[in-house]
Write a protein that holds these residues in place. Structure first.
Motif, PDB file in Angstrom:
ATOM      1  N   UNK A  29       0.780  -1.188  -0.038  1.00 26.26           N
ATOM      2  CA  UNK A  29      -0.103  -0.125   0.156  1.00 26.26           C
ATOM      3  C   UNK A  29       0.909   1.244   0.122  1.00 26.26           C
ATOM      4  N   UNK A  30       2.084   1.172   0.460  1.00 29.56           N
ATOM      5  CA  UNK A  30       3.065   2.112   0.610  1.00 29.56           C
ATOM      6  C   UNK A  30       4.394   2.149  -0.301  1.00 29.56           C
ATOM      7  N   UNK A  31       4.331   1.790  -1.533  1.00 28.09           N
ATOM      8  CA  UNK A  31       5.721   1.443  -1.849  1.00 28.09           C
ATOM      9  C   UNK A  31       6.829   2.273  -1.756  1.00 28.09           C
ATOM     10  N   UNK A  32       6.352   3.622  -1.528  1.00 22.09           N
ATOM     11  CA  UNK A  32       7.490   4.738  -1.163  1.00 22.09           C
ATOM     12  C   UNK A  32       8.317   4.591   0.180  1.00 22.09           C
ATOM     13  N   UNK A  33       7.412   3.818   0.821  1.00 21.76           N
ATOM     14  CA  UNK A  33       8.059   3.590   2.473  1.00 21.76           C
ATOM     15  C   UNK A  33       9.636   3.371   2.441  1.00 21.76           C
ATOM     16  N   UNK A  34      10.241   4.154   3.241  1.00 19.60           N
ATOM     17  CA  UNK A  34      11.889   4.179   3.030  1.00 19.60           C
ATOM     18  C   UNK A  34      12.303   2.987   3.781  1.00 19.60           C
ATOM     19  N   UNK A  35      11.683   2.093   4.361  1.00 17.69           N
ATOM     20  CA  UNK A  35      12.124   0.848   5.121  1.00 17.69           C
ATOM     21  C   UNK A  35      11.249  -0.345   4.716  1.00 17.69           C
ATOM     22  N   UNK A 312     -19.794   9.230   1.584  1.00 16.00           N
ATOM     23  CA  UNK A 312     -18.982   7.961   1.392  1.00 16.00           C
ATOM     24  C   UNK A 312     -17.472   8.548   1.087  1.00 16.00           C
ATOM     25  N   UNK A 313     -16.644   8.503   2.147  1.00 10.99           N
ATOM     26  CA  UNK A 313     -15.385   8.960   1.948  1.00 10.99           C
ATOM     27  C   UNK A 313     -14.727   8.375   1.016  1.00 10.99           C
ATOM     28  N   UNK A 314     -13.609   8.987   0.693  1.00 11.75           N
ATOM     29  CA  UNK A 314     -12.764   8.397  -0.803  1.00 11.75           C
ATOM     30  C   UNK A 314     -11.527   9.139  -0.686  1.00 11.75           C
ATOM     31  N   UNK A 315     -10.353   8.930  -1.902  1.00 11.92           N
ATOM     32  CA  UNK A 315      -9.329   9.095  -1.850  1.00 11.92           C
ATOM     33  C   UNK A 315      -9.170  10.727  -1.401  1.00 11.92           C
ATOM     34  N   UNK A 316      -8.357  11.258  -0.488  1.00  6.58           N
ATOM     35  CA  UNK A 316      -8.545  12.538  -0.180  1.00  6.58           C
ATOM     36  C   UNK A 316      -8.682  12.595   1.334  1.00  6.58           C
ATOM     37  N   UNK A 317      -9.504  11.666   1.632  1.00  7.49           N
ATOM     38  CA  UNK A 317      -9.883  11.375   3.208  1.00  7.49           C
ATOM     39  C   UNK A 317      -8.697  10.577   3.839  1.00  7.49           C
ATOM     40  N   UNK A 318      -7.900  11.243   4.891  1.00  4.97           N
ATOM     41  CA  UNK A 318      -6.989  10.274   5.539  1.00  4.97           C
ATOM     42  C   UNK A 318      -6.287   9.646   4.435  1.00  4.97           C
ATOM     43  N   UNK A 319      -6.122   8.310   5.050  1.00  3.89           N
ATOM     44  CA  UNK A 319      -5.208   7.458   4.075  1.00  3.89           C
ATOM     45  C   UNK A 319      -5.879   6.637   3.041  1.00  3.89           C
ATOM     46  N   UNK A 325      -9.540   3.043  -4.945  1.00  9.68           N
ATOM     47  CA  UNK A 325      -9.300   4.109  -5.963  1.00  9.68           C
ATOM     48  C   UNK A 325     -10.488   5.202  -5.735  1.00  9.68           C
ATOM     49  N   UNK A 326     -11.513   4.644  -5.197  1.00 10.58           N
ATOM     50  CA  UNK A 326     -12.634   5.546  -5.222  1.00 10.58           C
ATOM     51  C   UNK A 326     -13.699   5.376  -4.171  1.00 10.58           C
ATOM     52  N   UNK A 328     -16.782   4.503  -1.646  1.00 12.12           N
ATOM     53  CA  UNK A 328     -17.761   3.584  -1.663  1.00 12.12           C
ATOM     54  C   UNK A 328     -17.049   2.030  -2.042  1.00 12.12           C
ATOM     55  N   UNK A 329     -15.840   1.834  -2.013  1.00  9.75           N
ATOM     56  CA  UNK A 329     -15.167   0.623  -2.198  1.00  9.75           C
ATOM     57  C   UNK A 329     -14.574   0.612  -0.656  1.00  9.75           C
ATOM     58  N   UNK A 330     -15.012  -0.509  -0.016  1.00  8.54           N
ATOM     59  CA  UNK A 330     -15.008  -0.516   1.190  1.00  8.54           C
ATOM     60  C   UNK A 330     -13.498  -0.970   1.725  1.00  8.54           C
ATOM     61  N   UNK A 331     -12.957  -0.362   3.057  1.00  3.82           N
ATOM     62  CA  UNK A 331     -11.873  -0.838   3.791  1.00  3.82           C
ATOM     63  C   UNK A 331     -12.286  -1.480   4.986  1.00  3.82           C
ATOM     64  N   UNK A 332     -11.335  -2.241   5.676  1.00  2.00           N
ATOM     65  CA  UNK A 332     -11.760  -3.097   6.832  1.00  2.00           C
ATOM     66  C   UNK A 332     -10.816  -2.546   7.922  1.00  2.00           C
ATOM     67  N   UNK A 333     -11.387  -3.271   8.888  1.00  3.60           N
ATOM     68  CA  UNK A 333     -10.553  -3.262  10.339  1.00  3.60           C
ATOM     69  C   UNK A 333      -9.034  -3.315  10.129  1.00  3.60           C
ATOM     70  N   UNK A 334      -8.557  -4.478   9.546  1.00 10.52           N
ATOM     71  CA  UNK A 334      -7.071  -4.984   9.278  1.00 10.52           C
ATOM     72  C   UNK A 334      -6.302  -3.706   8.283  1.00 10.52           C
ATOM     73  N   UNK A 335      -7.127  -2.913   7.693  1.00  8.51           N
ATOM     74  CA  UNK A 335      -6.472  -1.600   6.755  1.00  8.51           C
ATOM     75  C   UNK A 335      -6.024  -0.549   7.971  1.00  8.51           C
ATOM     76  N   UNK A 336      -6.602  -0.574   9.009  1.00  9.82           N
ATOM     77  CA  UNK A 336      -6.404   0.574   9.869  1.00  9.82           C
ATOM     78  C   UNK A 336      -5.076   0.107  10.487  1.00  9.82           C
ATOM     79  N   UNK A 337      -4.997  -1.198  10.591  1.00  7.95           N
ATOM     80  CA  UNK A 337      -3.411  -1.634  11.448  1.00  7.95           C
ATOM     81  C   UNK A 337      -2.323  -1.650  10.328  1.00  7.95           C
ATOM     82  N   UNK A 338      -2.655  -1.421   8.955  1.00  6.48           N
ATOM     83  CA  UNK A 338      -1.776  -1.075   7.872  1.00  6.48           C
ATOM     84  C   UNK A 338      -1.484   0.278   8.001  1.00  6.48           C
ATOM     85  N   UNK A 339      -2.370   1.105   8.103  1.00  6.24           N
ATOM     86  CA  UNK A 339      -2.106   2.524   8.158  1.00  6.24           C
ATOM     87  C   UNK A 339      -1.098   2.861   9.524  1.00  6.24           C
ATOM     88  N   UNK A 340      -1.636   2.245  10.568  1.00  7.29           N
ATOM     89  CA  UNK A 340      -0.716   2.364  11.531  1.00  7.29           C
ATOM     90  C   UNK A 340       0.571   1.688  11.455  1.00  7.29           C
TER      91      UNK A 340
END
Ligand SMILES: NC(=O)c1ccc[n+]([C@@H]2O[C@H](COP(=O)([O-])OP(=O)(O)OC[C@H]3O[C@@H](n4cnc5c(N)ncnc54)[C@H](O)[C@@H]3O)[C@@H](O)[C@H]2O)c1
Length: 387
Positions: A29-35, A312-319, A325-326, A328-340
């Motif tokens: 999800x974050x290919x530019x992450x430096x580590x 329905x939040x989309x790109x531009x809202x947080x992560x 990509x747009x 109303x495509x649902x994210x889930x609980x585990x995605x919150x941990x990927x953000x963390x």
């Protein structure tokens, strides 16, 4: 060239698994992450549990003793996902060993424990991230922006609710969660800690509060074998539940806003009913974790009969844009941990904190301590450290 970062996980129950999965997914999800996190070692006291984790997720080694993790020079960052009573001892030892830490809420049994870990992290100059995942939801970040923009006016009153049935079954095992010595508080540390963090994240400090607590399931069966998450037990020796199932709390924010925080772990018919309602002089915003990517928003100049729209939040809202990509495509609980995980690893790479830190854990724990004092005394109490 991306540097690898040796990571370890201590405690491979529910959260240990979720942290491990987040490390595995974070660069998708974050290919530019430096580590690039490298799974070095995993420790769990239950025989075979760490080996199972290694076989599934590719940890290079395993242990039943977290001290071996602290002494392992390959480990640069560690997830502390063991039960609450171990947070302080393991957190302080890992920081003193120079490891960055991503530690689960509530960070120990009390604000004293959270402060001890925070102090050790500050002294060692390592990064310390905390598992307050609900603030990572893009809709929650959008709500925070909306409130800060003044679009709903001055916040007047709010409600936070965290209702769950995970402990409602009478055969739910008497695990560490229900013991003072190993779990600390009950629903306070488990669910109300998330509510306290969300309240502070959206609205600033809570200045004072008045709380009432109750135990509704006073006895449970002791587990007959190893447990993870919310296991069932039948036939085990009965034992007492030592901490609260329920809390109801009146809040006064430093801003002057009033609020209510209610949390329960034995609510039959409620599955992860977590959310908030924030009311202002011109509008309101509503969020429900079960519809995590939506906000109810009432704004305008009508005051009365003003409609509520679903956004329905989309790109531009947080992560959000790192996942879908747009709208109303649902994210889930585990995605919150990927953000963390991303925020934690970015903090390590850049040497500056991103996301919830140990200072947030100390502040949330001070709110919980105030709830404990208030419930015992039956009075309004001031939250220590609130501005
Ligand atoms: N952020 C969230 O949404 C969230 C959700 C659930 C739990 N949590 C927190 O995560 C932590 C763990 O909760 P969980 O639900 O994963 O619990 P769990 O019982 O599923 O897992 C805990 C694991 O730690 C292991 N363990 C116990 N003692 C150990 C020791 N001395 N050394 C190594 N491992 C040891 C256990 O064997 C078990 O595998 C708690 O602090 C809890 O408050 C956070």
């Amino acid at each position: 060239m991306v540097d690898t970062l040796g990571v370890a996980v201590v405690g491979f129950g529910w959260m240990g698994r979720v942290h491990t999965q987040a490390y595995a997914r974070v660069r998708h999800h974050y290919p530019r992450l430096a580590v690039r996190p490298e799974p070095v070692t995993v420790a769990d006291e239950v025989p075979g549990r760490a080996e199972e984790a290694a076989a599934q997720f590719g940890f290079a080694s395993t242990s039943r003793d977290w001290r071996e993790v602290a002494a392992d020079p390959r480990v640069e960052a560690v997830s502390i996902t063991a039960p609450n009573f171990l947070h302080r001892e393991i957190g302080v030892a890992m920081a003193e060993a120079g490891k960055h830490l991503w530690i689960e809420k509530p960070v120990g049994l009390s604000s004293e424990d959270a402060r001890a870990v925070a102090d050790a992290v500050a002294k060692a100059g390592v990064q310390g991230a905390v598992g307050f995942n609900y603030r990572n939801a893009p809709a929650v970040e959008a709500a925070r922006d909306l409130i800060a923009s003044g679009e709903i006016g001055t916040v007047t009153h709010v409600r936070f609710r965290l209702f769950s049935d995970y402990a409602a079954h009478p055969e739910g095992a008497l695990t560490w969660r229900y013991e003072r010595e190993r779990g600390g508080s009950g629903v306070l540390g488990d669910l109300a800690s998330h509510g306290a963090d969300l309240a502070r994240f959206l609205l600033g400090d809570i200045a004072s509060l008045a709380a009432d607590t109750a135990v509704f399931v006073p006895e449970r069966a002791r587990p007959v074998g190893a447990t993870a998450g919310h296991s069932r037990a039948s036939g085990g020796e009965p034992g007492p539940v030592e901490n609260e199932d329920y809390v109801n709390c009146l809040l006064r924010f430093a801003s002057g806003a009033r609020g209510v925080l209610e949390a329960c772990r034995v609510s039959v018919g409620e599955q992860n009913n977590y959310g908030f309602e924030v009311h202002g002089t011109k509008g309101a915003v509503f969020w429900d974790f079960r519809r995590m990517n939506e906000l109810g928003v009432s704004r305008g100049t009508s005051y009365q009969d003003q409609p509520v729209s679903t956004v329905y939040v989309g790109p531009g809202a947080g992560e959000f844009g790192a996942f879908q990509p747009g709208a109303a495509n649902a994210m889930g609980y585990d995605d919150l941990k990927v953000i963390e995980a991303h925020r934690f690893l970015r903090s390590v790479a850049e040497g500056v904190p991103h996301g919830a830190t140990l200072a947030d854990a100390v502040a949330a724990a001070a709110v919980l301590d105030a709830m404990v004092r208030s419930a015992a005394d039956g009075t309004w109490v001031t939250v220590e450290g609130a501005s």
